[in-house]
Design a protein around this motif. Structure first.
Motif, PDB file in Angstrom:
ATOM      1  N   MET A   1      17.771  19.450  33.107  1.00 17.25           N
ATOM      2  CA  MET A   1      17.732  20.954  33.007  1.00 17.25           C
ATOM      3  C   MET A   1      18.527  21.612  32.482  1.00 17.25           C
ATOM      4  N   SER A   2      18.411  22.434  31.358  1.00 19.71           N
ATOM      5  CA  SER A   2      19.956  22.774  30.608  1.00 19.71           C
ATOM      6  C   SER A   2      20.575  23.509  31.237  1.00 19.71           C
ATOM      7  N   SER A   3      21.605  23.267  30.168  1.00 19.23           N
ATOM      8  CA  SER A   3      22.956  23.491  30.091  1.00 19.23           C
ATOM      9  C   SER A   3      22.530  25.161  31.158  1.00 19.23           C
ATOM     10  N   LYS A   4      22.436  25.888  30.101  1.00 20.00           N
ATOM     11  CA  LYS A   4      21.566  27.787  30.549  1.00 20.00           C
ATOM     12  C   LYS A   4      21.564  27.540  32.218  1.00 20.00           C
ATOM     13  N   THR A   5      20.437  26.549  32.145  1.00 19.70           N
ATOM     14  CA  THR A   5      19.677  27.070  33.447  1.00 19.70           C
ATOM     15  C   THR A   5      20.807  26.859  34.881  1.00 19.70           C
ATOM     16  N   LYS A   6      21.642  25.553  33.949  1.00 22.62           N
ATOM     17  CA  LYS A   6      22.649  24.831  35.420  1.00 22.62           C
ATOM     18  C   LYS A   6      24.045  26.136  35.873  1.00 22.62           C
ATOM     19  N   ASN A   7      23.827  26.789  34.670  1.00 22.75           N
ATOM     20  CA  ASN A   7      24.628  28.010  34.694  1.00 22.75           C
ATOM     21  C   ASN A   7      24.272  29.005  35.371  1.00 22.75           C
ATOM     22  N   LYS A   8      23.301  29.130  35.495  1.00 25.18           N
ATOM     23  CA  LYS A   8      22.407  30.565  36.013  1.00 25.18           C
ATOM     24  C   LYS A   8      23.008  30.620  37.539  1.00 25.18           C
ATOM     25  N   VAL A   9      21.513  28.815  37.814  1.00 22.37           N
ATOM     26  CA  VAL A   9      21.811  28.046  39.269  1.00 22.37           C
ATOM     27  C   VAL A   9      23.269  28.087  40.056  1.00 22.37           C
ATOM     28  N   THR A  10      24.699  28.190  39.381  1.00 23.45           N
ATOM     29  CA  THR A  10      25.699  28.265  39.476  1.00 23.45           C
ATOM     30  C   THR A  10      26.327  29.831  40.172  1.00 23.45           C
ATOM     31  N   ILE A  11      25.679  30.710  39.170  1.00 21.33           N
ATOM     32  CA  ILE A  11      26.509  32.313  39.587  1.00 21.33           C
ATOM     33  C   ILE A  11      25.497  32.423  40.357  1.00 21.33           C
ATOM     34  N   LEU A  12      24.244  32.177  40.288  1.00 16.94           N
ATOM     35  CA  LEU A  12      23.525  32.742  41.957  1.00 16.94           C
ATOM     36  C   LEU A  12      23.958  32.136  43.291  1.00 16.94           C
ATOM     37  N   LYS A  13      24.360  30.679  43.447  1.00  7.98           N
ATOM     38  CA  LYS A  13      25.244  29.946  44.479  1.00  7.98           C
ATOM     39  C   LYS A  13      26.010  31.078  44.910  1.00  7.98           C
ATOM     40  N   TYR A  14      27.277  31.308  43.701  1.00 10.79           N
ATOM     41  CA  TYR A  14      28.504  31.692  43.771  1.00 10.79           C
ATOM     42  C   TYR A  14      27.547  33.163  44.268  1.00 10.79           C
ATOM     43  N   LYS A  15      27.182  34.130  43.739  1.00 14.58           N
ATOM     44  CA  LYS A  15      26.868  35.025  43.907  1.00 14.58           C
ATOM     45  C   LYS A  15      26.282  34.853  45.436  1.00 14.58           C
ATOM     46  N   ALA A  16      25.564  34.467  46.335  1.00 18.26           N
ATOM     47  CA  ALA A  16      25.228  34.041  47.534  1.00 18.26           C
ATOM     48  C   ALA A  16      26.059  33.971  48.194  1.00 18.26           C
ATOM     49  N   LEU A  17      27.076  32.978  48.242  1.00 13.16           N
ATOM     50  CA  LEU A  17      27.828  32.869  48.852  1.00 13.16           C
ATOM     51  C   LEU A  17      28.700  33.795  48.866  1.00 13.16           C
ATOM     52  N   PHE A  18      29.035  34.934  48.383  1.00  9.03           N
ATOM     53  CA  PHE A  18      30.062  35.880  47.821  1.00  9.03           C
ATOM     54  C   PHE A  18      29.721  37.369  48.777  1.00  9.03           C
ATOM     55  N   GLU A  19      28.318  37.246  49.055  1.00 12.60           N
ATOM     56  CA  GLU A  19      27.799  38.151  49.781  1.00 12.60           C
ATOM     57  C   GLU A  19      28.441  37.635  51.470  1.00 12.60           C
ATOM     58  N   GLU A  20      27.662  36.679  51.251  1.00 15.18           N
ATOM     59  CA  GLU A  20      27.323  36.116  52.530  1.00 15.18           C
ATOM     60  C   GLU A  20      29.303  36.164  53.584  1.00 15.18           C
ATOM     61  N   ASN A  21      30.036  35.945  52.381  1.00 12.50           N
ATOM     62  CA  ASN A  21      31.522  35.687  52.935  1.00 12.50           C
ATOM     63  C   ASN A  21      31.987  37.151  53.378  1.00 12.50           C
ATOM     64  N   GLU A  22      31.260  38.356  52.040  1.00 16.20           N
ATOM     65  CA  GLU A  22      31.490  39.269  52.868  1.00 16.20           C
ATOM     66  C   GLU A  22      30.855  39.677  54.037  1.00 16.20           C
ATOM     67  N   LEU A  23      29.855  39.917  54.402  1.00 10.80           N
ATOM     68  CA  LEU A  23      29.527  39.323  55.433  1.00 10.80           C
ATOM     69  C   LEU A  23      30.093  39.115  57.227  1.00 10.80           C
ATOM     70  N   VAL A  24      30.088  38.038  56.519  1.00 11.50           N
ATOM     71  CA  VAL A  24      30.501  37.376  57.403  1.00 11.50           C
ATOM     72  C   VAL A  24      32.377  37.958  57.889  1.00 11.50           C
ATOM     73  N   HIS A  25      32.704  38.557  56.659  1.00  8.09           N
ATOM     74  CA  HIS A  25      34.674  39.141  56.794  1.00  8.09           C
ATOM     75  C   HIS A  25      33.859  40.442  57.843  1.00  8.09           C
ATOM     76  N   ALA A  26      33.376  40.907  57.393  1.00  8.79           N
ATOM     77  CA  ALA A  26      32.806  42.377  58.021  1.00  8.79           C
ATOM     78  C   ALA A  26      33.215  41.920  59.515  1.00  8.79           C
ATOM     79  N   GLU A  27      31.974  41.273  59.777  1.00  2.04           N
ATOM     80  CA  GLU A  27      31.746  40.266  61.295  1.00  2.04           C
ATOM     81  C   GLU A  27      32.668  40.806  62.388  1.00  2.04           C
ATOM     82  N   LEU A  28      33.615  39.515  61.278  1.00  7.45           N
ATOM     83  CA  LEU A  28      34.821  38.727  61.866  1.00  7.45           C
ATOM     84  C   LEU A  28      35.572  40.152  62.861  1.00  7.45           C
TER      85      LEU A  28
END
Length: 240
Positions: A1-28
């Motif tokens: 896996m190229s470094s560019k692809t790894k960075n993209k996967v990292t960003i997408l993972k962070y984005k998914a967690l960011f949005e999940e955290n916002e949702l969980v926070h609102a529900e809490l």
């Protein structure tokens, strides 16, 4: 896996967690507020013949000052703008550049010219989040938005800023999901009286099931929001 692809996967993972955290926070937040209404009413139904039960209940759920409002997280006093500026370290040049590019693309004066509602809303969210993140030095969010807008930046920044925040978000989400307010939010309406009864019995409080049912009903009437709806908070945004 190229470094560019790894960075993209990292960003997408962070984005998914960011949005999940916002949702969980609102529900809490909503679950805690809803539970607080019920506990306020239930406090009045405690058996007065049992010594110090009312005081113990108040200390446990509302703090030693016997406040009538359940103290929720994020109740810290707000700092003035000048205090925040004094504490804020100098912004790195790369952050300034990315922020300027984001603002250039997403500023409301320009976004409104697009005439496409979906894009206007998307850019508005990006703009508000970018401004807040830049002011609070949350540079991982600038990188996330930059990726969404195809703004180029040094790939090494992902490893420095995104990767550590992924671990923090994962722990934060798990922690919030264990909190009573979050669990209360996800309980079916019909299951809430039994759950509250069981929980309070374990804590040693004495009452009747009718009193629990009445507290649930009265709390529901007091809380004007419909079951299943979330409180409006403009600071919390989904990026989709």
């Amino acid at each position: 896996m190229s470094s560019k692809t790894k960075n993209k996967v990292t960003i997408l993972k962070y984005k998914a967690l960011f949005e999940e955290n916002e949702l969980v926070h609102a529900e809490l937040d909503q679950g805690s507020a809803d539970l607080a209404y019920h506990l306020n009413y239930f406090k009045k139904k405690l058996n007065k013949d049992i010594l110090n039960q009312d005081k113990r209940f108040s200390n446990l759920f509302f703090g030693p000052d016997h406040s009538e409002d359940l103290q929720l997280p994020e109740s810290k006093s707000e700092e003035t703008d000048n205090q925040k500026k004094e504490k804020s370290p100098p912004k790195p040049d790369w952050a300034k550049k990315i922020f300027k590019k984001i603002v250039f693309i997403t500023h409301p004066d320009k976004a409104d010219l697009v005439k496409i509602d979906f894009l206007i809303e998307r850019f508005r969210k990006f703009y508000l989040l970018a401004v807040d993140s830049y002011e609070t030095c949350r540079y991982e969010n600038l990188l996330m938005i930059g990726h969404e807008l195809d703004i180029e930046y040094d790939e090494g920044l992902d490893k420095k800023y995104i990767v550590p925040r992924i671990k923090v978000l994962e722990k934060d989400i798990v922690s919030k999901k264990t909190m009573l307010g979050y669990q209360w939010y996800h309980l079916e309406e019909k299951d809430r009286p039994a759950a509250l009864e069981t929980y309070l019995i374990k804590l040693g409080f004495v009452f009747t099931r009718d009193e629990v049912d009445k507290a649930i009903l009265e709390g529901r009437k007091k809380n004007k929001r419909k079951v299943g709806t979330r409180p409006v908070n403009k600071a919390r945004m989904r990026l989709k």
